[in-house]
Design an enzyme around this catalytic site. Structure first.
Site, PDB file in Angstrom:
ATOM      1  N   SER A  11     -51.359 -43.895 -88.546  1.00 49.24           N
ATOM      2  CA  SER A  11     -52.567 -43.203 -89.011  1.00 49.24           C
ATOM      3  C   SER A  11     -52.162 -41.837 -89.538  1.00 49.24           C
ATOM      4  O   SER A  11     -51.604 -41.013 -88.790  1.00 49.24           O
ATOM      5  CB  SER A  11     -53.550 -43.051 -87.843  1.00 49.24           C
ATOM      6  OG  SER A  11     -54.495 -42.053 -88.156  1.00 49.24           O
ATOM      7  N   HIS A  36     -52.980 -46.461 -92.214  1.00 45.00           N
ATOM      8  CA  HIS A  36     -54.346 -46.313 -91.716  1.00 45.00           C
ATOM      9  C   HIS A  36     -54.868 -44.942 -92.139  1.00 45.00           C
ATOM     10  O   HIS A  36     -54.249 -43.909 -91.852  1.00 45.00           O
ATOM     11  CB  HIS A  36     -54.313 -46.464 -90.192  1.00 45.00           C
ATOM     12  CG  HIS A  36     -55.626 -46.412 -89.516  1.00 45.00           C
ATOM     13  ND1 HIS A  36     -56.443 -47.522 -89.384  1.00 45.00           N
ATOM     14  CD2 HIS A  36     -56.273 -45.393 -88.900  1.00 45.00           C
ATOM     15  CE1 HIS A  36     -57.533 -47.186 -88.704  1.00 45.00           C
ATOM     16  NE2 HIS A  36     -57.462 -45.895 -88.408  1.00 45.00           N
ATOM     17  N   ASP A  38     -58.081 -42.384 -92.094  1.00 47.19           N
ATOM     18  CA  ASP A  38     -59.330 -42.081 -91.378  1.00 47.19           C
ATOM     19  C   ASP A  38     -60.230 -41.182 -92.213  1.00 47.19           C
ATOM     20  O   ASP A  38     -59.980 -39.984 -92.340  1.00 47.19           O
ATOM     21  CB  ASP A  38     -59.015 -41.372 -90.059  1.00 47.19           C
ATOM     22  CG  ASP A  38     -58.348 -42.293 -89.064  1.00 47.19           C
ATOM     23  OD1 ASP A  38     -58.949 -43.306 -88.697  1.00 47.19           O
ATOM     24  OD2 ASP A  38     -57.206 -41.990 -88.667  1.00 47.19           O
ATOM     25  N   MET A  40     -63.684 -39.306 -92.407  1.00 49.91           N
ATOM     26  CA  MET A  40     -64.748 -38.842 -91.494  1.00 49.91           C
ATOM     27  C   MET A  40     -65.702 -37.941 -92.269  1.00 49.91           C
ATOM     28  O   MET A  40     -65.268 -37.198 -93.154  1.00 49.91           O
ATOM     29  CB  MET A  40     -64.141 -38.053 -90.331  1.00 49.91           C
ATOM     30  CG  MET A  40     -63.092 -38.806 -89.539  1.00 49.91           C
ATOM     31  SD  MET A  40     -62.567 -37.867 -88.091  1.00 49.91           S
ATOM     32  CE  MET A  40     -61.090 -38.764 -87.630  1.00 49.91           C
ATOM     33  N   HIS A  69     -60.408 -46.631 -92.540  1.00 46.40           N
ATOM     34  CA  HIS A  69     -61.268 -46.575 -91.351  1.00 46.40           C
ATOM     35  C   HIS A  69     -62.357 -45.542 -91.625  1.00 46.40           C
ATOM     36  O   HIS A  69     -62.112 -44.340 -91.635  1.00 46.40           O
ATOM     37  CB  HIS A  69     -60.406 -46.169 -90.137  1.00 46.40           C
ATOM     38  CG  HIS A  69     -61.186 -46.060 -88.862  1.00 46.40           C
ATOM     39  ND1 HIS A  69     -60.626 -45.576 -87.696  1.00 46.40           N
ATOM     40  CD2 HIS A  69     -62.475 -46.387 -88.548  1.00 46.40           C
ATOM     41  CE1 HIS A  69     -61.534 -45.597 -86.729  1.00 46.40           C
ATOM     42  NE2 HIS A  69     -62.672 -46.072 -87.222  1.00 46.40           N
ATOM     43  N   MET A  71     -65.288 -43.508 -90.616  1.00 49.93           N
ATOM     44  CA  MET A  71     -66.152 -42.940 -89.576  1.00 49.93           C
ATOM     45  C   MET A  71     -67.220 -42.129 -90.297  1.00 49.93           C
ATOM     46  O   MET A  71     -67.242 -40.893 -90.297  1.00 49.93           O
ATOM     47  CB  MET A  71     -65.296 -42.093 -88.623  1.00 49.93           C
ATOM     48  CG  MET A  71     -64.489 -42.965 -87.678  1.00 49.93           C
ATOM     49  SD  MET A  71     -63.080 -42.135 -86.948  1.00 49.93           S
ATOM     50  CE  MET A  71     -61.882 -42.483 -88.210  1.00 49.93           C
ATOM     51  N   MET A 140     -61.894 -49.491 -80.754  1.00 53.23           N
ATOM     52  CA  MET A 140     -61.513 -48.095 -80.540  1.00 53.23           C
ATOM     53  C   MET A 140     -61.159 -47.917 -79.065  1.00 53.23           C
ATOM     54  O   MET A 140     -61.975 -48.190 -78.183  1.00 53.23           O
ATOM     55  CB  MET A 140     -62.672 -47.153 -80.903  1.00 53.23           C
ATOM     56  CG  MET A 140     -62.960 -47.019 -82.379  1.00 53.23           C
ATOM     57  SD  MET A 140     -61.563 -46.469 -83.379  1.00 53.23           S
ATOM     58  CE  MET A 140     -61.173 -44.866 -82.669  1.00 53.23           C
ATOM     59  N   ASP A 178     -57.058 -48.956 -81.962  1.00 54.81           N
ATOM     60  CA  ASP A 178     -56.849 -47.603 -82.512  1.00 54.81           C
ATOM     61  C   ASP A 178     -57.166 -46.556 -81.458  1.00 54.81           C
ATOM     62  O   ASP A 178     -58.298 -46.488 -80.973  1.00 54.81           O
ATOM     63  CB  ASP A 178     -57.777 -47.446 -83.738  1.00 54.81           C
ATOM     64  CG  ASP A 178     -57.610 -46.128 -84.472  1.00 54.81           C
ATOM     65  OD1 ASP A 178     -56.691 -45.356 -84.140  1.00 54.81           O
ATOM     66  OD2 ASP A 178     -58.418 -45.893 -85.393  1.00 54.81           O
TER      67      ASP A 178
HETATM   68  C1  DX5 Z   1     -59.365 -41.381 -84.272  1.00 58.22           C
HETATM   69  C2  DX5 Z   1     -58.732 -42.145 -85.399  1.00 58.22           C
HETATM   70  C3  DX5 Z   1     -57.359 -42.624 -85.136  1.00 58.22           C
HETATM   71  C4  DX5 Z   1     -56.364 -41.530 -84.792  1.00 58.22           C
HETATM   72  C5  DX5 Z   1     -55.534 -42.068 -83.670  1.00 58.22           C
HETATM   73  O1  DX5 Z   1     -60.731 -41.356 -84.437  1.00 58.22           O
HETATM   74  O2  DX5 Z   1     -59.493 -43.276 -85.747  1.00 58.22           O
HETATM   75  O3  DX5 Z   1     -56.864 -43.444 -86.175  1.00 58.22           O
HETATM   76  O4  DX5 Z   1     -55.532 -41.156 -85.855  1.00 58.22           O
HETATM   77  O5  DX5 Z   1     -54.704 -41.066 -83.216  1.00 58.22           O
HETATM   78  P1  DX5 Z   1     -53.742 -41.271 -81.972  1.00 58.22           P
HETATM   79  O6  DX5 Z   1     -52.830 -42.421 -82.275  1.00 58.22           O
HETATM   80  O7  DX5 Z   1     -53.027 -39.955 -81.877  1.00 58.22           O
HETATM   81  O8  DX5 Z   1     -54.611 -41.538 -80.766  1.00 58.22           O
HETATM   82 ZN    ZN Z   2     -58.623 -44.696 -87.139  1.00 60.63          ZN
END
Ligand code: DX5
Ligand code: ZN
Length: 226
Positions: A11, A36, A38, A40, A69, A71, A140, A178
């Protein structure tokens, strides 16, 4: 339908954005299975990370599958833009969609894997009526929004239950996990039934990202190295 060997998707949330291109090259050369990303919106989760505009730059640096991903509330707003860039999978949160069937139908009009994420407190059973329309479930294993959090141990049972639910409904849906993945948790997550494991801070830290990725893979396979 995806194959059965566990895959690791770094990620980029935890990458060093001042040298993002080099980070992408390091994980590509370190044999990541996908990237990956993210997105947001500051509404579904408190932070704002980046929008789709960053994705073409990543695509220009790597041939790996791009895994989005979202969010984001009402993620449908960004589907066309992401598809035009050429992403491989789009994950929406069940909690962020007004009508998940409608969102899945919308995704189905594109050549993209349709994935649905569940927050730690959201019950798996909510997905049962829609399972046949979903290519991948994202479980998650931390609250969404931040990297570097501690793995929630109850997630292991949820992964096992997801595996059973998928099996007893004819298979065809893969499981991605994740949050909180590190050298202590990766094998437990794989053994519970994950097909794809996302790792952020365990890949992007002070050490070389490619080396971290390879060490994670060895631990996932049960071959610890010192
Ligand atoms: C958190 C993200 C993850 C994040 C995970 O909301 O969706 O993808 O990058 O980070 P680690 O692996 O550090 O928990
Ligand atoms: Zn993620």
């Amino acid at each position: 339908m995806e194959d059965t060997k566990v895959k690791i998707y770094p990620s980029i949330l935890s990458a060093d954005f001042s040298v993002l291109g080099d980070e992408i090259t390091a994980i590509t050369d370190g044999c990541a299975d996908g990237i990956h990303i993210d997105i947001m919106d500051g509404q579904f989760v408190p932070p704002i990370t980046f929008g789709p505009m960053i994705v073409p730059f990543i695509k220009g640096r790597s041939d790996l599958p791009l895994d989005i991903h979202m969010m984001v509330i009402n993620p449908e707003r960004y589907f066309e833009e992401l598809i035009e860039i050429g992403v491989d999978s789009i994950t929406v949160h069940l909690e962020a969609c007004k009508d998940i069937k409608k969102t899945l139908d919308h995704l189905d009009t594109f050549e993209v894997l349709k994935c649905v994420a569940l927050n730690p407190k959201t019950s798996l059973e909510n997905l049962l009526p829609f399972l046949k329309y979903i290519d991948r479930i994202l479980i998650m294993s931390v609250e969404p929004g931040y990297g570097g959090q501690k793995f929630i141990p109850e997630s292991l049972g949820k992964i096992e239950r997801a595996k059973n639910m998928i099996r007893s409904n004819g298979g065809g849906t893969s499981i991605q996990v994740d949050g909180g993945v590190n050298l202590s948790t990766i094998k437990l997550i794989q053994d519970a039934g994950a097909d794809i494991i996302v790792a952020g801070s365990a890949v992007f830290n002070d050490e070389d990202a490619g080396t971290n990725l390879q060490t994670l893979r060895k631990y996932a396979e049960g071959n610890k190295v010192k």
